[in-house]
Design an enzyme around this catalytic site. Structure first.
Site, PDB file in Angstrom:
ATOM      1  N   ASP A  73      17.510 -50.855  29.037  1.00  0.00           N
ATOM      2  CA  ASP A  73      18.454 -49.790  29.387  1.00  0.00           C
ATOM      3  C   ASP A  73      18.009 -48.411  28.886  1.00  0.00           C
ATOM      4  O   ASP A  73      17.157 -48.286  28.008  1.00  0.00           O
ATOM      5  CB  ASP A  73      19.827 -50.098  28.787  1.00  0.00           C
ATOM      6  CG  ASP A  73      20.557 -51.205  29.532  1.00  0.00           C
ATOM      7  OD1 ASP A  73      19.938 -51.844  30.403  1.00  0.00           O
ATOM      8  OD2 ASP A  73      21.743 -51.436  29.228  1.00  0.00           O
ATOM      9  N   HIS A 221      16.528 -51.747  24.714  1.00  0.00           N
ATOM     10  CA  HIS A 221      16.520 -50.346  25.125  1.00  0.00           C
ATOM     11  C   HIS A 221      15.123 -49.751  24.965  1.00  0.00           C
ATOM     12  O   HIS A 221      14.271 -50.320  24.276  1.00  0.00           O
ATOM     13  CB  HIS A 221      17.513 -49.531  24.291  1.00  0.00           C
ATOM     14  CG  HIS A 221      18.934 -49.964  24.439  1.00  0.00           C
ATOM     15  ND1 HIS A 221      19.456 -51.042  23.751  1.00  0.00           N
ATOM     16  CD2 HIS A 221      19.949 -49.471  25.200  1.00  0.00           C
ATOM     17  CE1 HIS A 221      20.733 -51.198  24.081  1.00  0.00           C
ATOM     18  NE2 HIS A 221      21.058 -50.264  24.952  1.00  0.00           N
TER      19      HIS A 221
END
Length: 265
Positions: A73, A221
């Site tokens: 992400d 992430h």
């Protein structure tokens, strides 16, 4: 193998016919005995031929292995190139859920991520729950903006999306319905690495502790500490028997609304 089985079956038939013929020529065998023996012989032959046929037609058993979807992400970012390279070096692909402003800031990374065989989805414009859910249409409209940006950069479209902070508890039923009715495929996760607040070693330990089951949707992430152990994460998942795959555009979405995923870790 097929010829051998056929020869065996033919031999059995010939022997049985010989036995039946012998019985019919034996005057001491009455008509009732003949009928009983013929029935038994016929049943036995049918069973043998049927069993042989099953062995001949038996193919390899289809097996289903374990699958891990690495989802990344908040990109693209300054760490994107290195993450994509690590994935390529390990001959695997991941799914990147990108923020609109970051796609505009790193268009070449968007193109390269896609070129290397990874999947790309969208992760909103604002990444702000107060703005995402200001109205029941706000989230859907943000993903429409992401779609336009992605298409302008790559010439392609994507239906994959991930809501910041997950689809529950913030998303209303109306907001969820508007997203789904627009054709977007909403993905949550089964394993949150919590890399945003972890050191590299803590991150790796979390994954080793909770990476269980036949399917994992791993959330990480684009962060420095994550890049440092991405190679280790991939190697660990492979060692545990997971096939690492990107999420497909035609694949059934898995989220907390449709019951395809369990609770967040």
């Amino acid at each position: 193998m097929k010829l051998k089985n056929k020869l065996i079956a033919i031999s059995i038939i010939a022997m049985s016919l010989f036995a039946v013929t012998g019985c019919s020529n034996n005057k001491s065998t009455n008509e009732n005995d003949y009928e009983r023996n013929a029935t038994l012989t016929s049943t036995t032959l049918s069973d043998v031929i049927y069993d042989s046929s099953k062995e001949i037609n038996k193919g390899p058993t289809k097996t289903y292995g374990k699958v891990a979807y690495i989802t990344i992400d908040d990109g693209p970012s300054e760490y994107n190139d290195e993450m994509v390279k690590i994935l390529k070096d390990n001959n695997v692909n991941a799914t990147f859920f990108m923020v609109d402003g970051n796609m505009k800031a790193f268009p070449e990374q968007v193109k390269n991520t896609l070129k290397q065989g990874n999947a790309i989805g969208f992760h909103s414009v604002t990444h702000d729950i107060h703005k995402l859910y200001k109205t029941d249409m706000s989230a859907k409209e943000e993903f429409d903006v992401c779609q336009e940006t992605f298409k302008s950069i790559t010439g392609e479209t994507s239906d994959l999306i991930r809501l910041p902070f997950g689809s529950k508890p913030y998303t209303s039923q109306a907001s969820y319905d508007n997203i789904v009715n627009a054709g977007y495929k909403l993905w949550d996760w089964t394993l949150d690495s919590e890399d945003w607040k972890s050191t590299s070693s803590q991150l790796l330990s979390t994954i080793k502790k909770y990476a269980k089951g036949d399917e994992i949707v791993l959330l990480i992430h684009e962060r420095k500490q994550t890049v440092a152990v991405l190679d280790d994460i991939i190697k660990y998942l492979k060692l545990e028997g997971y096939e690492i795959l990107p999420i497909g555009q035609s694949q059934q979405e898995e989220n907390y609304w449709n019951g395809k995923l369990g609770s967040q870790n």
